[in-house]
Structures are given as structure tokens and as C-alpha cells.
Design a protein around this motif. Sequence first.
Motif, PDB file in Angstrom:
ATOM      1  N   GLU A 172       8.022   9.134  -4.632  1.00 23.65           N
ATOM      2  CA  GLU A 172       7.074   8.632  -3.642  1.00 23.65           C
ATOM      3  C   GLU A 172       7.663   8.876  -2.266  1.00 23.65           C
ATOM      4  OE1 GLU A 172       5.727   4.639  -4.032  1.00 23.65           O
ATOM      5  OE2 GLU A 172       5.255   4.833  -6.163  1.00 23.65           O
ATOM      6  N   LYS A 185       8.196   9.889 -12.433  1.00 22.09           N
ATOM      7  CA  LYS A 185       9.174   9.244 -11.549  1.00 22.09           C
ATOM      8  C   LYS A 185      10.381   8.762 -12.357  1.00 22.09           C
ATOM      9  CE  LYS A 185       6.235   6.430  -9.533  1.00 22.09           C
ATOM     10  NZ  LYS A 185       5.747   5.325  -8.686  1.00 22.09           N
ATOM     11  N   THR A 225      -1.753  12.478  -1.675  1.00 23.81           N
ATOM     12  CA  THR A 225      -2.225  11.152  -2.055  1.00 23.81           C
ATOM     13  C   THR A 225      -2.723  11.219  -3.494  1.00 23.81           C
ATOM     14  OG1 THR A 225      -4.485  11.583  -1.337  1.00 23.81           O
ATOM     15  CG2 THR A 225      -2.960  10.689   0.318  1.00 23.81           C
ATOM     16  N   THR A 280       0.198   5.753  -0.079  1.00 23.43           N
ATOM     17  CA  THR A 280       1.263   6.270  -0.935  1.00 23.43           C
ATOM     18  C   THR A 280       1.034   7.745  -1.220  1.00 23.43           C
ATOM     19  OG1 THR A 280       1.472   4.116  -2.006  1.00 23.43           O
ATOM     20  CG2 THR A 280       2.462   5.997  -3.133  1.00 23.43           C
ATOM     21  N   ARG A 281       2.076   8.517  -1.043  1.00 21.63           N
ATOM     22  CA  ARG A 281       2.013   9.953  -1.303  1.00 21.63           C
ATOM     23  C   ARG A 281       3.116  10.350  -2.281  1.00 21.63           C
ATOM     24  NH1 ARG A 281      -0.900  13.256   2.281  1.00 21.63           N
ATOM     25  NH2 ARG A 281      -2.105  12.070   3.811  1.00 21.63           N
ATOM     26  N   TYR A 282       2.892  11.478  -2.943  1.00 22.42           N
ATOM     27  CA  TYR A 282       3.797  11.896  -4.006  1.00 22.42           C
ATOM     28  C   TYR A 282       4.246  13.337  -3.796  1.00 22.42           C
ATOM     29  CZ  TYR A 282       1.708   7.777  -6.109  1.00 22.42           C
ATOM     30  OH  TYR A 282       1.270   6.503  -6.334  1.00 22.42           O
TER      31      TYR A 282
END
Length: 223
Positions: free
Chosen positions: A76, A69, A36, A83-85
Amino acid sequence: MTLAPTPSPTLTPIEARVLGTLMEKARTVPDSYPLTLNTLLIGCNQKTTRDPLMELSEAQIATALDNLKSLGLVRESSGSRTTRYEHNFQRGIGVFEQSAVLLGLLMLRGPQTAGELRLNTERWYKFADISSVEGFLEELQDRSAEKGGPLVVKMARAPGAREQRWAHLLCGPVDATQTGVSRSNDGTSSNTSERLERLEAEVSQLRETVQKLCAELGISLPE
């Protein structure tokens, strides 16, 4: 018509820290990965195994994530309310797994010798010996223009040092005549840093668990 080679992207120091942190946590705390924004913030600003130390804000990290990104180096993840990355470094840059590990460590900890890199990568990837580390570093240094050019450089030997340090080039050229900052290779200090790193990761994971429980119970997170 012959197409010109595509150079490797030039990152800012903040983007390199964000990317390196994602790469580290993917291997050292896989249960909490993808990360996160809050967990990523903690990882970027931790006081161990980082050179230089940083005090980044959520806004700075969010901007870096957007840029990464657009470069295809971060994605993502779906399937979560938060939302996580996750990183896409190996494919985005076009390097082997071992090379990606070495670049990740160089982004997080600054210039290091092959011996230091072998020791520091143990939780990421176990290299057979120092010669193996040196082989991948030399490949990264000799990387052709068609593949984007060199990604590391071997720096000048520090006074009294037995080995030369290596630095990454993902943030642009560096002065290879610099000897780099001398670091202690004391085993006790190294072990303490590793323990602190694990504790920080565990605290981060516990904090996320508490946040999820509070959200499910419909109560506010205690201050």
C-alpha cells in the motif's frame, strides 16, 4: 544445518490477474500509478489484452490484495487520502527486470511464443531481439531449486505452428503437452487492442480526476 530452499509462492488466477495488472499499469500509465481499488478493478476486468477475460468484484480483488501483501508482492502506498496499491514483484520473486516483464505479460495474456512476447512487451520494455527474450525465458525455466524453482515452461508445439508457446508457473504446474489456444497475430487486431487499452486507461484516469474534484468541492458524484 542446511535450510531447505523456499519455493516460489503459488498464486490463484485472481491474484495473478491483480498482480499482472499492477505491473502493466506501472509501465503503461505511470501518471495514474499506484492504483486505487476502483482503477485496479477496471484494469483487471478490461476486455482487451486479457486471457482469460474476467468479471471480478471489488471484494475478490480486495482479498487478492491482502494475500499478495502477505506474500510481499504488493504494497500500500502512503501520502494519499485514497488507498493505493503498487506491486513489489521483481524484488518479491527475485528476478531481473526483463524476466519480471515477461512473467507479467504471461499472467495477463496467457501462453505466448517468444515472438509474441517481444511484440506485446514493447510498451513495458524493448527487447533487442527474439533471442534476448528466449534467453530470459530459458533462465526462468532452468531456475534452480535454491531460488524457488522454474517459473515458466515451454509447451508443446501447436499443429502447423512454427514456434512453441511459453506459460508461467506462478499459479502452479501446467500441462506442458498442451498446445495452448491458437491466436491471430493480425497486426490490425493488435493495433485495435492497443488503442482500446489506452482509451480504457484514459477513461479510468478521467474518472479519478472527476472523483477528486467532486470531493474537493463537496458535491456528490453524478450518477
